[in-house]
Design an enzyme around this catalytic site. Sequence first.
Site, PDB file in Angstrom:
ATOM      1  N   GLY A   1      47.156  41.595  43.643  1.00 54.42           N
ATOM      2  CA  GLY A   1      46.454  40.428  44.171  1.00 54.42           C
ATOM      3  C   GLY A   1      46.759  39.185  43.340  1.00 54.42           C
ATOM      4  O   GLY A   1      46.899  38.083  43.873  1.00 54.42           O
TER       5      GLY A   1
ATOM      6  N   ASN B   1      33.882  38.193  43.936  1.00 55.18           N
ATOM      7  CA  ASN B   1      33.928  39.497  43.272  1.00 55.18           C
ATOM      8  C   ASN B   1      32.742  39.786  42.367  1.00 55.18           C
ATOM      9  O   ASN B   1      32.455  40.937  42.071  1.00 55.18           O
ATOM     10  CB  ASN B   1      35.232  39.636  42.468  1.00 55.18           C
ATOM     11  CG  ASN B   1      35.500  38.452  41.577  1.00 55.18           C
ATOM     12  OD1 ASN B   1      35.561  37.315  42.025  1.00 55.18           O
ATOM     13  ND2 ASN B   1      35.630  38.705  40.296  1.00 55.18           N
TER      14      ASN B   1
ATOM     15  N   GLN C   1      38.582  41.171  47.629  1.00 52.45           N
ATOM     16  CA  GLN C   1      37.315  41.913  47.706  1.00 52.45           C
ATOM     17  C   GLN C   1      36.821  42.057  49.145  1.00 52.45           C
ATOM     18  O   GLN C   1      35.755  42.628  49.385  1.00 52.45           O
ATOM     19  CB  GLN C   1      36.234  41.203  46.878  1.00 52.45           C
ATOM     20  CG  GLN C   1      36.520  41.147  45.386  1.00 52.45           C
ATOM     21  CD  GLN C   1      36.416  42.504  44.692  1.00 52.45           C
ATOM     22  OE1 GLN C   1      35.847  43.458  45.224  1.00 52.45           O
ATOM     23  NE2 GLN C   1      36.965  42.600  43.492  1.00 52.45           N
TER      24      GLN C   1
ATOM     25  N   SER D   1      44.927  43.360  47.819  1.00 46.88           N
ATOM     26  CA  SER D   1      45.333  44.288  46.764  1.00 46.88           C
ATOM     27  C   SER D   1      44.905  45.702  47.146  1.00 46.88           C
ATOM     28  O   SER D   1      43.803  45.891  47.661  1.00 46.88           O
ATOM     29  CB  SER D   1      44.648  43.848  45.459  1.00 46.88           C
ATOM     30  OG  SER D   1      44.977  44.712  44.416  1.00 46.88           O
ATOM     31  N   ALA D   2      45.777  46.670  46.863  1.00 48.82           N
ATOM     32  CA  ALA D   2      45.517  48.043  47.333  1.00 48.82           C
ATOM     33  C   ALA D   2      44.419  48.759  46.549  1.00 48.82           C
ATOM     34  O   ALA D   2      43.684  49.578  47.109  1.00 48.82           O
ATOM     35  CB  ALA D   2      46.810  48.863  47.266  1.00 48.82           C
ATOM     36  N   HIS D   3      44.305  48.457  45.247  1.00 49.25           N
ATOM     37  CA  HIS D   3      43.439  49.319  44.434  1.00 49.25           C
ATOM     38  C   HIS D   3      41.944  49.082  44.653  1.00 49.25           C
ATOM     39  O   HIS D   3      41.114  49.819  44.117  1.00 49.25           O
ATOM     40  CB  HIS D   3      43.808  49.232  42.942  1.00 49.25           C
ATOM     41  CG  HIS D   3      43.445  47.960  42.248  1.00 49.25           C
ATOM     42  ND1 HIS D   3      42.374  47.870  41.401  1.00 49.25           N
ATOM     43  CD2 HIS D   3      44.010  46.734  42.244  1.00 49.25           C
ATOM     44  CE1 HIS D   3      42.307  46.641  40.899  1.00 49.25           C
ATOM     45  NE2 HIS D   3      43.294  45.929  41.400  1.00 49.25           N
TER      46      HIS D   3
ATOM     47  N   THR E   1      63.635  45.550  43.844  1.00 52.62           N
ATOM     48  CA  THR E   1      63.657  46.803  44.599  1.00 52.62           C
ATOM     49  C   THR E   1      62.240  47.227  44.951  1.00 52.62           C
ATOM     50  O   THR E   1      61.345  47.202  44.103  1.00 52.62           O
ATOM     51  CB  THR E   1      64.377  47.904  43.786  1.00 52.62           C
ATOM     52  OG1 THR E   1      65.695  47.429  43.517  1.00 52.62           O
ATOM     53  CG2 THR E   1      64.449  49.213  44.559  1.00 52.62           C
TER      54      THR E   1
ATOM     55  N   CYS F   1      38.244  42.417  35.798  1.00 55.27           N
ATOM     56  CA  CYS F   1      39.576  41.811  35.801  1.00 55.27           C
ATOM     57  C   CYS F   1      39.582  40.477  35.095  1.00 55.27           C
ATOM     58  O   CYS F   1      40.623  39.928  34.821  1.00 55.27           O
ATOM     59  CB  CYS F   1      40.067  41.607  37.228  1.00 55.27           C
ATOM     60  SG  CYS F   1      39.946  43.093  38.192  1.00 55.27           S
TER      61      CYS F   1
HETATM   62  N1  PLP Z   1      41.071  38.292  43.300  1.00 55.37           N
HETATM   63  C1  PLP Z   1      39.864  38.865  43.259  1.00 55.37           C
HETATM   64  C2  PLP Z   1      38.725  38.261  44.023  1.00 55.37           C
HETATM   65  C3  PLP Z   1      39.658  40.027  42.502  1.00 55.37           C
HETATM   66  O1  PLP Z   1      38.449  40.588  42.453  1.00 55.37           O
HETATM   67  C4  PLP Z   1      40.743  40.568  41.780  1.00 55.37           C
HETATM   68  C5  PLP Z   1      40.535  41.752  40.912  1.00 55.37           C
HETATM   69  O2  PLP Z   1      39.426  42.070  40.565  1.00 55.37           O
HETATM   70  C6  PLP Z   1      41.987  39.932  41.882  1.00 55.37           C
HETATM   71  C7  PLP Z   1      42.117  38.795  42.647  1.00 55.37           C
HETATM   72  C8  PLP Z   1      43.186  40.462  41.172  1.00 55.37           C
HETATM   73  O3  PLP Z   1      43.739  41.539  41.874  1.00 55.37           O
HETATM   74  P1  PLP Z   1      44.761  42.513  41.139  1.00 55.37           P
HETATM   75  O4  PLP Z   1      43.956  43.352  40.210  1.00 55.37           O
HETATM   76  O5  PLP Z   1      45.396  43.324  42.233  1.00 55.37           O
HETATM   77  O6  PLP Z   1      45.755  41.650  40.465  1.00 55.37           O
END
Ligand code: PLP
Length: 391
Positions: free
Chosen positions: A69, A149, A183, A205-207, A243, A330
């Site tokens: 992300g 978030n 989120q 973002s996948a996780h 790649t 994060c």
């Molecule tokens: N944006 C938001 C609102 C997030 O909550 C996060 C991660 O917590 C990110 C961006 C960053 O994503 P990534 O961990 O895939 O870099």
Amino acid sequence: MIYLDNSSTTRQYDEVTRYMAEVAGNSFGNPSSLHGLGLEAEKLMKEGRRKIALGFNASPDEVYITSCGTESDNTVLMGIARVPRPRAKKIITTAVEHPAVLEPAAEMERRGFEVVRLGVDGHGMIDLDELKEALSADTLLISVMAVNNEVGTIMPLKEIGEIKRAFNKANGTKVLLHTDAVQALGKISLDTKKDLKDVDLISASAHKIHGPKGIGSLYVRKGTNLMPFMLGGGQEKGFRSGTENVPSVSGFGLACEMAAGDMEARVAHMREVRDYLKKGIMDSISDIRINSPEDGVCSVLNVSFIGTRGEVILHRLEDDGIYVSTGSACSSNHKTSKGSHVLNAMGLKPKEIEGALRFSFSEFNTIEEMDLVLDRLKTSVEGFRRLGSFR
Ligand code: PLP
């Protein structure tokens, strides 16, 4: 273990883990290779992209793969500068974005761009009139997150899109609208043909949806002019060379498909668990402030336990196998001595910020777990208030 830190990251679906292992083990070709193994990898990329696109009701060729992300956000915030609109120098964002937006915005400011950071009210909500006032002929980009978030506020993207469209029409400008939907994916509708039909760029973002870490996507609406961030072998139609991470793209695709599968039921379940915990806290613990808005996202509950320190309560809960967060994991490197920038922007008092905890849910959480959390939480908060500190 009771895992209530799903806004930081989620447990990968077992199905995703198995599928990724299968792809990594058997289909290890380079999608650019001309032989059969390469073609097989290319097919998997196509399939993964198709499934990710479903999350946005988009065409697969509007979906670009990134490493996370953060990369998607940076690509937009910094890539926008290279779009040939010499007079446009203004970026409008909010004070409560993730650092993945705030930091590149600050870097752009250092490079001579003007950055307007919209304030928020006590629920983390921006004021649309403030946005209208900030818009001017030299605006390049509006970047407003879909879901916050830390507290779970859902931003009014449909209305923001309408404002942008009306402004562009009246002024003959081409202001772009980006949203960080990291989120939001899997929790609210991100339909680029309905509510988000005026949004040009979407980061994901996948996780955060039980997919793998280190893989993300950027939706780029057809016809949107954005310069590539990574140059090289020309992968991703020249937009993002390197790649391809085929196993992760496959895993991301499967996670998207699963999350979209019966999203309504998953969201209803998370909301039920969240509301149960919220009511339990309100009924049994005094001197609290619920920082998440009533109509916030199903997966987040942020509460201040006044007269405590969130960090200490967090570790007390961890001793009981309960995992929560004081805010955004994060962004832990970005916390100032004043604490969370989101709670500060919402106007919370220092005592409220100090005692804040974020509980974030997934479909795997249960009501039974919440009974245990309530019991331990009450003991920890009351103990802290009696003794001052445990550790
Ligand atoms: N944006 C938001 C609102 C997030 O909550 C996060 C991660 O917590 C990110 C961006 C960053 O994503 P990534 O961990 O895939 O870099």
